[in-house]
Design an enzyme around this catalytic site. Sequence first.
Site, PDB file in Angstrom:
ATOM      1  N   MET A  27      41.108   8.293   2.884  1.00  0.00           N
ATOM      2  CA  MET A  27      42.369   8.844   3.385  1.00  0.00           C
ATOM      3  C   MET A  27      42.514  10.295   2.882  1.00  0.00           C
ATOM      4  O   MET A  27      43.599  10.855   2.865  1.00  0.00           O
ATOM      5  CB  MET A  27      43.545   7.979   2.922  1.00  0.00           C
ATOM      6  CG  MET A  27      43.448   6.550   3.470  1.00  0.00           C
ATOM      7  SD  MET A  27      45.014   5.709   3.636  1.00  0.00           S
ATOM      8  CE  MET A  27      45.557   5.650   1.934  1.00  0.00           C
ATOM      9  N   HIS A  34      35.653   9.403  -4.814  1.00  0.00           N
ATOM     10  CA  HIS A  34      35.141   9.525  -3.436  1.00  0.00           C
ATOM     11  C   HIS A  34      33.775  10.206  -3.437  1.00  0.00           C
ATOM     12  O   HIS A  34      32.877   9.810  -2.698  1.00  0.00           O
ATOM     13  CB  HIS A  34      36.085  10.388  -2.590  1.00  0.00           C
ATOM     14  CG  HIS A  34      37.458   9.818  -2.400  1.00  0.00           C
ATOM     15  ND1 HIS A  34      38.575  10.399  -2.916  1.00  0.00           N
ATOM     16  CD2 HIS A  34      37.876   8.727  -1.714  1.00  0.00           C
ATOM     17  CE1 HIS A  34      39.639   9.701  -2.571  1.00  0.00           C
ATOM     18  NE2 HIS A  34      39.247   8.676  -1.843  1.00  0.00           N
ATOM     19  N   GLN A  58      48.665   0.893   7.524  1.00  0.00           N
ATOM     20  CA  GLN A  58      48.464   0.137   6.283  1.00  0.00           C
ATOM     21  C   GLN A  58      49.550   0.427   5.249  1.00  0.00           C
ATOM     22  O   GLN A  58      49.498  -0.064   4.134  1.00  0.00           O
ATOM     23  CB  GLN A  58      47.064   0.373   5.710  1.00  0.00           C
ATOM     24  CG  GLN A  58      46.813   1.763   5.141  1.00  0.00           C
ATOM     25  CD  GLN A  58      45.368   1.945   4.699  1.00  0.00           C
ATOM     26  OE1 GLN A  58      44.466   2.035   5.501  1.00  0.00           O
ATOM     27  NE2 GLN A  58      45.145   1.986   3.387  1.00  0.00           N
ATOM     28  N   GLY A 147      34.904   1.756  -2.837  1.00  0.00           N
ATOM     29  CA  GLY A 147      35.047   1.768  -4.296  1.00  0.00           C
ATOM     30  C   GLY A 147      35.532   0.420  -4.817  1.00  0.00           C
ATOM     31  O   GLY A 147      36.330  -0.265  -4.170  1.00  0.00           O
ATOM     32  N   GLN A 148      35.033   0.074  -6.012  1.00  0.00           N
ATOM     33  CA  GLN A 148      35.441  -1.208  -6.609  1.00  0.00           C
ATOM     34  C   GLN A 148      36.836  -1.161  -7.225  1.00  0.00           C
ATOM     35  O   GLN A 148      37.360  -2.186  -7.641  1.00  0.00           O
ATOM     36  CB  GLN A 148      34.400  -1.649  -7.650  1.00  0.00           C
ATOM     37  CG  GLN A 148      33.182  -2.264  -6.978  1.00  0.00           C
ATOM     38  CD  GLN A 148      31.990  -2.426  -7.881  1.00  0.00           C
ATOM     39  OE1 GLN A 148      31.818  -1.670  -8.844  1.00  0.00           O
ATOM     40  NE2 GLN A 148      31.139  -3.392  -7.592  1.00  0.00           N
ATOM     41  N   LYS A 149      37.436   0.021  -7.286  1.00  0.00           N
ATOM     42  CA  LYS A 149      38.812   0.068  -7.804  1.00  0.00           C
ATOM     43  C   LYS A 149      39.734  -0.742  -6.894  1.00  0.00           C
ATOM     44  O   LYS A 149      40.603  -1.470  -7.373  1.00  0.00           O
ATOM     45  CB  LYS A 149      39.324   1.501  -7.910  1.00  0.00           C
ATOM     46  CG  LYS A 149      40.703   1.544  -8.579  1.00  0.00           C
ATOM     47  CD  LYS A 149      41.150   2.934  -8.872  1.00  0.00           C
ATOM     48  CE  LYS A 149      41.681   3.626  -7.662  1.00  0.00           C
ATOM     49  NZ  LYS A 149      42.961   3.034  -7.171  1.00  0.00           N
ATOM     50  N   ASP A 150      39.510  -0.615  -5.577  1.00  0.00           N
ATOM     51  CA  ASP A 150      40.288  -1.404  -4.619  1.00  0.00           C
ATOM     52  C   ASP A 150      39.551  -2.726  -4.404  1.00  0.00           C
ATOM     53  O   ASP A 150      38.990  -2.989  -3.326  1.00  0.00           O
ATOM     54  CB  ASP A 150      40.435  -0.632  -3.310  1.00  0.00           C
ATOM     55  CG  ASP A 150      41.253   0.633  -3.517  1.00  0.00           C
ATOM     56  OD1 ASP A 150      42.446   0.531  -3.801  1.00  0.00           O
ATOM     57  OD2 ASP A 150      40.674   1.732  -3.438  1.00  0.00           O
ATOM     58  N   GLN A 153      40.588  -5.056  -1.547  1.00  0.00           N
ATOM     59  CA  GLN A 153      40.204  -4.439  -0.260  1.00  0.00           C
ATOM     60  C   GLN A 153      38.711  -4.660   0.000  1.00  0.00           C
ATOM     61  O   GLN A 153      38.308  -5.062   1.097  1.00  0.00           O
ATOM     62  CB  GLN A 153      40.523  -2.944  -0.311  1.00  0.00           C
ATOM     63  CG  GLN A 153      39.896  -2.136   0.814  1.00  0.00           C
ATOM     64  CD  GLN A 153      40.383  -0.689   0.844  1.00  0.00           C
ATOM     65  OE1 GLN A 153      41.502  -0.424   1.245  1.00  0.00           O
ATOM     66  NE2 GLN A 153      39.560   0.252   0.428  1.00  0.00           N
ATOM     67  N   ARG A 187      46.438   8.982  -5.832  1.00  0.00           N
ATOM     68  CA  ARG A 187      47.854   8.887  -6.227  1.00  0.00           C
ATOM     69  C   ARG A 187      48.100   9.407  -7.643  1.00  0.00           C
ATOM     70  O   ARG A 187      49.254   9.572  -8.038  1.00  0.00           O
ATOM     71  CB  ARG A 187      48.353   7.448  -6.076  1.00  0.00           C
ATOM     72  CG  ARG A 187      48.445   7.019  -4.617  1.00  0.00           C
ATOM     73  CD  ARG A 187      49.143   5.687  -4.436  1.00  0.00           C
ATOM     74  NE  ARG A 187      49.478   5.432  -3.047  1.00  0.00           N
ATOM     75  CZ  ARG A 187      48.742   4.713  -2.191  1.00  0.00           C
ATOM     76  NH1 ARG A 187      47.620   4.163  -2.588  1.00  0.00           N
ATOM     77  NH2 ARG A 187      49.132   4.551  -0.933  1.00  0.00           N
TER      78      ARG A 187
HETATM   79  O1  PAF Z   1      40.717   2.854   0.489  1.00  0.00           O
HETATM   80  C1  PAF Z   1      41.200   3.639   1.325  1.00  0.00           C
HETATM   81  O2  PAF Z   1      41.273   4.850   1.112  1.00  0.00           O
HETATM   82  C2  PAF Z   1      41.710   3.088   2.655  1.00  0.00           C
HETATM   83  O3  PAF Z   1      42.296   1.854   2.494  1.00  0.00           O
HETATM   84  C3  PAF Z   1      40.629   3.061   3.746  1.00  0.00           C
HETATM   85  C4  PAF Z   1      39.494   2.117   3.397  1.00  0.00           C
HETATM   86  C5  PAF Z   1      40.087   4.455   3.982  1.00  0.00           C
HETATM   87  C6  PAF Z   1      41.240   2.579   5.056  1.00  0.00           C
HETATM   88  O4  PAF Z   1      42.257   3.414   5.494  1.00  0.00           O
END
Ligand code: PAF
Length: 280
Positions: A27, A34, A58, A147-150, A153, A187
């Site tokens: 994003m 990243h 989202q 990333g494994q932080k999320d 997800q 963030r």
């Molecule tokens: O992890 C993120 O930055 C977002 O959830 C993603 C995977 C780009 C989807 O919008």
Amino acid sequence: MKIIDNIKELKEEINKLKGSIGLVPTMGALHDGHLSLIKKSVMQNENTIVSIFVNPIQFGVNEDLDKYPRQLKQDASLCEKEGVNIIFAPKVSEMYSCEKNNLTLICPPYEVVDKLCGKSRPGHFDGVCSVVAKLFNLTKATRAYFGQKDAQQLFIVKKMVKDLNFDIEIVPCPIVREEDNLALSSRNQYLTENDRKLALNISKALFNIKKLFKEGISDIKVLIDASLKIMDGLDVEYIEFVDKNTFDFQTKVDRNTLVLIAARVPESKTRLIDNIDIWE
Ligand code: PAF
């Protein structure tokens, strides 16, 4: 490097590419976390595409969609340095022709979304899966980097790929931390000086759990109590122990345990997440 904002041109460029395609969905507001995904993709693929799209579907109604950092110029120069071939940065209208309630969405099952982050962010993972699926289709990527932080997800995206037979390899990438162990996040830009100090207690609590476990303490209640003491002053949304392979809650710590925390800092009210694999 090409910066593309529309689907027609993206498809034309993708059709010209030879060899494997790595996709790094983001994003934007790119940081070293990243960049670690981008570096891995550049290393493993002939072509790397970075998508930069603050995905409105989202975000919940009271979340930070409007204030989410948008810095395409800065992001593009970072991507260029890493050897990215294409940035795909579409406008919302290019990705969605109608409102969320009229879109065909991918909705992961209740049992994987009604916990952890999904519990306080209803509809969040429907939005994530739907945009990620669109990006997979549009880019025809060979591999995609997350990333494994999320962690939730990543688990849900892997499940979607398996359940829906997407022809793509999901490559998990380790959490990148500041020197003082704060997990990198776009963030973190919201944090005041005081918030940042308090935010450090999230990773402190996680590393402490790992240390206590190594010393022989595996009683989850004891580990949670110790963590909550460390995180005094933070608004802890959850601290949970799950099996990293199933995301089922655990009652006993074992070598598959992943400990996850979500907490808000007091001044900017920023919601932060972090996790630790107890065995690694
Ligand atoms: O992890 C993120 O930055 C977002 O959830 C993603 C995977 C780009 C989807 O919008």
